[in-house]
Structures are given as C-alpha cells and as structure tokens.
Design an enzyme around this catalytic site. Structure first.
Site, PDB file in Angstrom:
ATOM      1  N   CYS B  86       0.671  -1.120  -0.091  1.00  0.00           N
ATOM      2  CA  CYS B  86       0.283   0.099   0.051  1.00  0.00           C
ATOM      3  C   CYS B  86       0.920   1.254   0.023  1.00  0.00           C
ATOM      4  CB  CYS B  86      -0.908   0.047   1.078  1.00  0.00           C
ATOM      5  SG  CYS B  86      -2.416   0.977   0.936  1.00  0.00           S
ATOM      6  N   HIS B 194      -3.459  -5.751   0.910  1.00  0.00           N
ATOM      7  CA  HIS B 194      -2.890  -5.791   2.108  1.00  0.00           C
ATOM      8  C   HIS B 194      -2.828  -7.508   2.607  1.00  0.00           C
ATOM      9  CE1 HIS B 194      -2.619  -1.678   3.693  1.00  0.00           C
ATOM     10  NE2 HIS B 194      -3.500  -1.421   3.048  1.00  0.00           N
ATOM     11  N   GLU B 196      -1.401  -8.728   4.808  1.00  0.00           N
ATOM     12  CA  GLU B 196      -1.173  -8.928   6.482  1.00  0.00           C
ATOM     13  C   GLU B 196      -2.557  -8.704   6.819  1.00  0.00           C
ATOM     14  OE1 GLU B 196      -0.790  -6.132   4.692  1.00  0.00           O
ATOM     15  OE2 GLU B 196      -1.083  -4.220   5.856  1.00  0.00           O
TER      16      GLU B 196
END
Lengths: 719, 222
Positions: B86, B194, B196
């Site tokens: 990002c 993302h 994560e």
C-alpha cells in the site's frame, strides 16, 4: 493592543444573557476584561457547561461493578477483565459539519480520538451516526459527500478502523445535519490517566500542534441556532490534521510510559481555557499561564484569541519536573511542540499573563463550578393518536420500496470510504448489525453499535429513549456479545422551547429506565442542543453507542446463512405499524405511537440468544422494517433466497421490539424451540432460507433483482 | 529469519505487518525513519501501509526522501528482499526501486473492501506459495492505488513476468489491472492490497498468509 470595551452588544455576541452577565459582575466585583469575557463565554456556553441538561443528566444510571470511570472525564471506562479496560465516548460535531462538512466531520473524529488517548488508551475502533436532510434537498448531497470524506480522511490516516455506524435521511435534518462520532480504545486498567492536576508549582506543558486563529468561538457557535447568517460562521470551524494527531497519540502514549505525566487533558471545545480550568478545578489548584510561551502558528495573536482558539491536535499536561528532559525528547522524536507554558499555583486563581501583562485574573473554582444551571420549563409530549387502518400492500412491493430508499438500502458507498480493517483485528466491519474487533493478542472480542430511531422519539420520547438503548442491547446480543455499558449523544432542538425540553426530559427518562433494566450504565456522553434552523428543530435524536464483550471462550454469532436453514423468530409479534419504516417510506406518513419496549422481554430474549449461541448460525435483531427487512438482509448477505409463510403486512413490517431472526439447521431449530420453552421465550418457525427468490406468502421476486436494488440505490440516490 | 519493518511517523500498518511476519516465524525489528542504516542480518525489509508523512504531498514522496530510505535502496541494490504494501508500494515507486506510479483512484474516492486478485506469477519468493492463475481474496484500503506505467515499461513488466498480482474486477483504474509488481531481480514486491489483513482465520480469510509462509520457507532454507 487595546482590548475592546465591554458593551451590551459585545456581551450578547458572546452568547451571554443579561442575567448571566450580572452573575459575572457579582463573581468578579468588577467589570471583566475582554479576555475574561471570552473565557466566561467559553466556559458558560451550553456546549461546555451543559447548563440546560445537567439537571436531567444527573438522573441517569452511571455506575455498576463494571464501571471504572463514569461521566465527567474525557471518556468513560469499563472493566473487561484481565487488567484490561475499554475507554469510549460518543460526541457530536453537528454545527461545524453543517457549515463546513469535510473539516467539521474530520475534526469531530479527531476530537473523539483525542478524548480516548488522553486517558492512556490506544484507539481501536470508531463508529459514526449520521443524520442528513432529505436526499432530494439541494444541500444534502454535498453534506453527505463532505462528511463521509471528512470522516474517512481523518480516521483512515490516523489508523483506526471504522467498524459501525448509522446513516439516515429525514426532512427534519434539512437545516441541521448530525455527525456523532464514537471512538473506543484499550488501556491497562492500572495505567489510566486522569485530568486532575496535583502538586503546587508543577509545570503546565503544552503539547502537539501550534495554536492558530481557527475555531475561535466555536463552542459558542455550537450553542446557538442557525439562520441566514450561517456563512459568516465558517471561520469558527476548525481544521483537522490527522497526521499530527497520529503523532500526538504515539507521543502521548510514549510519554505516559515514561512516568512523566501527572495529569493530562486534551484541548477540545474552548481549547486552552477549558483544559486548563478543568485540570485546575479537579485538582483543587490554581493555574498560571504565560501566553507568549504558547507555540503559535500565526503572528500577533492576542490573549483572547489564544484562550479561545480551537486549533486541533493539542494537549495540556501537568508534568513531573524531574522528567522534563525525558518528556521533551519524546516530543522531539515525533517532531511535535513541547512548551512549558505555566504552572500550578496554590491559590484559587486562573491567572493569564501575556508578555507580563495580566490579561485575565479569575477565581478558577468559581469559574468552573458556578456556571449557570437551568431547570428549563418543559411540557410532556402529547400522546399520539392511534394509527388508522391501512390499505393492504403487496409485501414484496413493500420490501422493494424500503430497500430502494437510501435509509434502508445497503450503505457500502459510505463504508467503503472508511478503512474498516487497519490494525488487522477486525472480525466484522460495518454494514450489518454491530462491528466486532479482537482485543489484540487475545481471543477476547469487543462489539460496538450505535442506535436510535428518531421517529419513535418524536412520537413518544419515553418509549423512544428506551428503544434506542434496547436496540443497542439487541444488536450486541445478536452477535453473541454481552452488553457492558453505553455512551449517549443527545441531539435536540432549542431547549428554551418547552416542547423540545419535554422531548429531552422524556428521552432521558426512557434511556435511564432502559440502561438500568438492561445493565448498560451510561459512562460518557455529550449533549448537542439548538439544532434548529429558522426555528425548525431536528427530530429528537438521542444516539446510544454501546459496547459489548465476547469472552475468550465464546464464539461470536457471525456464521453465514446456508440454503436449507430454518428462519426462526424469537420474541413476540403483534404487528405494530405506528411510526414504522413502512409507514414512512411507502405511505409517506409518520403517525401512530412508537412501539413500546418491554424491558423484561428485551433482557430475557437477549440473554436467551447469547446463552444458545451454539444453536445459532446467524442472527440479526429486528428493528426498522421488521421481519421482512431483517429476513431480506440476512438472505441477501448470504446470496440465498428466503421464504416466509406470511404475507400479512403488519406481521412482516411491524416493528415490535425484543425480537431476533435466527438462521440455523433443522435440528438446531428444534433444540432452540425446546430451550425457548424452558426459558419462557416466545419463538416460532416463520420460514426457510432457500432457493434464489424472496417470497412472502405468494408474493415473490428474484433475489438477484432485489439485491441489485438494495446494492445500488444508495449510490444512485447520491449521483 | 529476521525482518525489518520501517516506521514512518504516519505508518499505521506497521504493527499489522510485524504480526504477520512473526506469525510466519520471523523475528522483527522495527526501524525508525530517522535511522540511517538497517540492522545487521536482515533477510527482508517491510515497508508498511499508512500515511507515511500525512501524504499531503504525493503519497510516499516525503518518505522516499527520509534517511532510512537510503538504506532501503542500498539493501535492495545489494539484492536484498523488500516488501512494500500500500503506502509502502507508493514509497517504493517514489524511490525508483519499482517502476511506475500510483495515482488517485479512478472513482476519486477511498476504497476499503476485500477484492479478488489473480496471482500472475508464482515465480518469486513472495508468490511461490500460490499457483500461477490462482484467485485469492485480499483487502484493499487506499485512495491512490491507480497504478500507471508507460507502454514500454508495461511491455518490459509483461515480458519479464514481473506482474505479481492483478485485480479480477479493477477497483481503482490501474493500467492492465495491475495490483502488484516485482523488481527486475524479483526480490522486491510492491502491491496495493494488504496480505497482512488476510493472514489468519480471525480475519475472515487467510489468503495472505501463504505469502508470509513462502517467505519464511525461503529464508529458512537459506
């Protein structure tokens, strides 16, 4: 610079009534200076002093074994076990958001986040409850765009997930939108920070961003009605800087860990004035400030401007002097201002010096404690006329009307603009029912919801107040969370009108009854009055924000509906259509009484849902739009059709309270029925989730067609 | 196995990235933006999401000129591994470590939602846990994720199989639906989505976990 002379016009322009000014003269024994007048106006306006509402707020239940800190501090704090606590509050930023939607909403988010981290808590979740005028009103689209972007712009950059909220439209908000921002944070229960100063001669430290002229007089502006001069009020709106706020939060939490902080208070409404007075007053101390030491963004600022500025992202702290270097190093690391601007003094005095000239010299405790308090006259809201019989409608047509209204269509257009997943602990984001996050590093979870049905409150303030709490309770129970406590954000019109004051009093009584019965004490809150334009008030809107806990060994109820699941209705249905969504959206009327809330039934049914979570795949509470809308939303979110046996308008769209719709398999439904029988909970099987159509009795439509309407109507209405 | 996660003052996915690395078995050093060098023995550098310096200027532009970014560039140019997510991807394009640029979303609004991605190549330490062509669900959350590269650059990326992920349903106007690109030596990945945030069952989807596991097995072998 020569300060202006005190004239009647100047006093009135500060929002002070003649009798209030007489009281100032009485306290001072002399005429106040210009700066002193500004300080009084900042402390005594409705927004800061709660002078019309205090008498009634005192009646609310605010205690319980779970409550660590109730109203009066920056935010409320509730014990969640394991030495952890959740810190939360909801606060309005209505007036500024109407004048300047992006910055008004953004700084509303900033203010509530600051309230939370000022107490030592890292913010972990945000919500917002928004009320706008009719979608066709020329101002609405711009307000929605600006407010939603402002909330996203601030919260996304700061890095807190927005996990819930509400968006409603009604003509009564054409002249006053409502922006109620909620934030919650987590803190170790033994590491909470409060605002009361202690110790004489302790340095008073200014932290964060520099002071500018923005927001001077903001709190006074927010304590008045709007009229055609609204454009002139734009300079009273503050400007937000989420990047500075993020750094301020990190620096503040780091600073707290060093042990340097005796007490701390954020600068919100009425900025330096309010924060300094509050810290001194709570600690029984005086405060002396040297304004030339205040970090300033603009040149030539006067004492008056500095004391009334509402520049954002600032804090005031009383420091342990031996820790000064350590504390300063933290703020240097984060490139933020750190300035010792004054000290605590033993005498009861608020002494403001600017270049060694005394600009204000006031008795501090009196300034804080002697704000006027009014017992405003009020009249009971008259009992509504009963609802006449309504013509029958095709039930799927009724549903179609609801889901094509921006009030009940899917709000993805809004929620996509908020980061709902930052911090990587979001279990359930905004959109359907309560939002859920994990408590970082544990299996415990917190659920958040915000609720109110303003139409109900207008028709019947007492029942409407109860209902706002009851719906919050239900939304938490439907996720399997145990409701812990609430925050109230009370938005009303002009309290000097006895009818409006009557709405306020009725709603407070209802909220009090419900939080007591449902064991959800009010631990924080905010009152926003004078939400009127040209004499037209908003719908009474007492928003309830609530927090629930899901224990480490409990599963949240967040399963998905599957083809073949039984639709089980928990709670009693009588078909109450007064003030219903159907009545408003389809028949264009808003009459009849609000549904009455049986708090015993609420409690029993909510407890039943939580106790039987292993028998429930998915669950939603029934509120606006009744059984029909709840069944559709559950079906739509899973992409499975639904069939309900009944086609009766009142059964499908009635808004009786204390009800839940459950989806589960056949064996589970049987077991649930048996458990309900034992618990004395009304329960019935009302249909089945299956196929690819939505069918109520013989009325049906393809799910895909309805889903398309539901998914696209909000964006289309705003386009 | 050691990872470094860079912390700019406005980073807000730094902890999330640390947790995802740790869950895969890495030990993680958090590295402050004012530092001028990377800790010794770092296998991979993570440049996290967020708003590095508020992003009031072009996203990632100020971060790209911060002291630590010199060290990130050095690490990359020595053949070190870097993962930019990002805002981290934006920083990597601003430093020139990765080609192209990220412009405002075509719809001009911030978008946060879980989207479908196609794994375009399994030939990298980041993507070896997936099959080429596999479809995965990963959240996005950005205002400026609209990837752009000129025709020549695009052709080079395609020819060298350097497009790591593409969007199944392009949410932001990215050229060629590109969601993530690899460096020339395939050791630097920048991506807007993302992973994560989809790294354990509690996230409601764990398609991102395979990336961190693949990286862990890469360095465990090394």
């Amino acid at each position: 610079m020569q300060e202006p002379a005190i004239t009647e016009e100047l006093i009135a322009a500060h929002g002070l009534k003649p009798d209030e000014y007489a009281r100032i003269l009485d306290i001072m024994g002399r005429e106040p200076t210009f700066t002193e007048l500004g300080i009084f106006s900042a402390m005594w306006n409705e927004h800061c002093s709660y002078k019309s509402s205090k008498r009634w707020l005192r009646t609310l239940p605010t205690t319980g074994p779970q409550v660590i800190c109730g109203p009066g501090e920056n935010a409320g704090i509730v014990d969640i076990g394991d030495n952890q606590a959740v810190v939360f509050k909801m606060e309005s930023h209505n007036h500024p958001s109407y004048i300047e939607p992006y910055q008004g909403a953004a700084t509303g988010v900033g203010g509530i986040l600051r309230d939370v981290f000022t107490m030592g808590a890292r913010p972990v979740a945000a919500m917002n409850s928004l009320s706008f005028g009719e979608i066709t009103h020329p101002k609405t689209r711009q307000l929605v765009n600006g407010v939603v972007e402002g909330i996203g712009g601030y919260g996304n950059c700061f890095g807190v997930p927005t996990v819930g909220g509400e968006v409603r439209f009604h003509a009564a908000y054409n002249g006053n939108c409502l922006v109620n921002a909620f934030a919650a944070g987590l803190v170790d229960a033994d590491k909470i920070f409060y605002s009361a100063a202690s110790g004489v001669g302790m340095p008073v430290v200014y932290l964060g961003a520099k002071t500018g002229r923005d927001g001077v007089g903001g709190a006074t502006m927010a304590s008045a009605e709007f009229d055609e001069s609204i454009e002139e009020k734009r300079p009273t709106v503050q400007v937000g800087d989420p990047f500075t706020e993020k750094r301020l939060m990190e620096a503040t939490l780091e600073l707290m860990a060093t042990g340097a902080v005796i007490s701390i208070q954020d600068m919100g409404a009425a900025g330096l004035t309010c924060s300094a007075v509050e810290m001194g007053d709570k600690g029984g101390l005086g405060v002396k400030l040297h304004l030339e030491r205040v970090p300033q963004r603009e040149e030539g600022m006067t004492a008056y401007e500095m004391m009334l500025s509402e520049s954002q992202e600032r804090m005031l702290m009383v420091l342990r002097p031996e820790k000064e270097e350590e504390a300063r190093a933290v703020f240097d690391k984060w490139d933020l201002d750190f300035a010792i601007v004054g000290e605590t003094i033993p005498e009861d005095r608020f002494l403001i010096l600017h270049n060694n000239v005394v600009k204000a010299d006031l008795p501090l405790a009196t300034l804080s404690g002697s704000a006027p308090e009014y017992d405003r006259p009020w009249v009971e809201t008259p009992a509504p006329e009963p609802l006449p019989d309504l013509p029958g409608i095709d039930p799927v047509d009724g549903l179609r009307a609801l889901i094509s209204s921006p009030n009940y269509a899917a709000k993805q257009w809004v929620y996509d603009q908020y980061d709902s997943m930052v911090m990587a602990d979001t279990v359930r984001g905004p959109g359907l029912g309560a939002g859920i996050i994990r408590i970082h590093g544990t299996d415990k979870k917190l659920a958040f919801t915000s609720d109110v049905t303003p139409r109900y409150v207008r028709a019947n303030p007492f029942e409407g107040g109860k209902q706002a709490v009851a719906e919050a309770f239900r939304n938490l129970c439907a996720m399997g969370a145990k409701p812990l406590a609430s925050t109230d954000n009370l938005n009303f019109g002009n309290p000097e009108k006895p009818e409006i004051m009557g709405q306020f009093v009725g709603a407070i009584k209802g909220i009090g009854a419900a939080v007591s019965a449902l064991d959800m004490p009010i631990v924080s809150g905010n009152v926003s009055l004078y939400n009127e334009t040209d004499g037209q008030g908003i719908l009474p809107t007492p928003t309830i924000g609530a927090v629930g806990l899901i224990a480490a060994d409990e599963e949240p109820i967040i399963g998905e509906v599957r083809d073949g699941h039984v639709a089980v209705l928990v709670g009693e249905t009588s078909g109450h259509l007064g003030q219903s969504a159907l009545l408003h959206e389809v028949f264009n009327r808003e009459d009849g009484d609000a549904p009455h809330v049986d708090l015993d039934a609420e409690r029993r049914n909510g407890d039943f849902i939580r106790a039987n979570r292993e028998l429930i795949k998915a669950c939603t509470d029934l509120s606006d739009g009744g059984l029909a809308l709840a069944a559709f939303e559950m079906a739509e979110s899973a992409g499975v059709g639904v069939y309900l046996d009944t086609a009766d308008t009142a059964t499908l769209f009635g808004e009786d309270q204390a009800r839940y719709l459950v989806a589960c398999n056949f064996d589970q439904a049987e077991a649930l029925m048996i458990a309900a029988g034992r618990a004395g909970v009304p329960i019935s099987s009302v249909g089945r989730f299956t196929g690819s159509t939505v069918r109520f009795g013989r009325s049906e439509a393809p799910l895909s067609e309805l889903a398309e309407i539901y998914r696209s109507s909000f964006a289309a209405a705003l386009a | 196995m050691r990872a470094a996660v860079i912390v700019f003052p406005g980073s807000n996915c730094d902890r999330d990235l640390k947790v995802a690395f740790e869950r895969a078995g890495f030990s993680v050093d958090m590295v402050w933006h004012k530092d001028t060098s990377m800790p010794d023995g770092i296998d991979i550098v993570g440049v996290p999401g967020g708003f590095s310096f508020g992003d009031y200027l072009r996203c990632g532009a100020i971060a790209a000129n911060s002291p630590i970014c010199r060290a990130v560039i050095d690490h990359a140019s020595r053949g070190g591994y870097v993962l930019g997510i990002c805002n981290g991807f934006q920083v990597l394009t601003e430093t020139g470590i990765l080609p192209g640029a990220l412009r405002r979303n075509a719809g001009l609004k911030y978008i946060c939602r879980t989207v479908g991605l196609k794994v375009e190549t399994a030939d990298s330490a980041f993507t070896s846990g997936y099959q080429a062509g596999q479809e995965i669900m990963i959240p996005i959350a950005h205002h400026d994720g609209n990837y752009f590269a000129d025709e020549g650059t695009l052709a080079r990326l395609r020819d060298a199989d350097r497009i790591a992920f593409s969007y199944l349903d392009n949410p932001n106007g990215s050229v060629a639906d590109i969601a993530g690109v690899l460096s020339d030596n395939r050791r630097v990945l920048g991506m807007m989505p993302h992973p994560e945030r989809a790294a354990d069952a509690g996230h409601g989807g764990s398609d991102g976990a395979a990336m961190f596991r693949a990286l862990a097995s890469q360095f465990a072998m090394a």
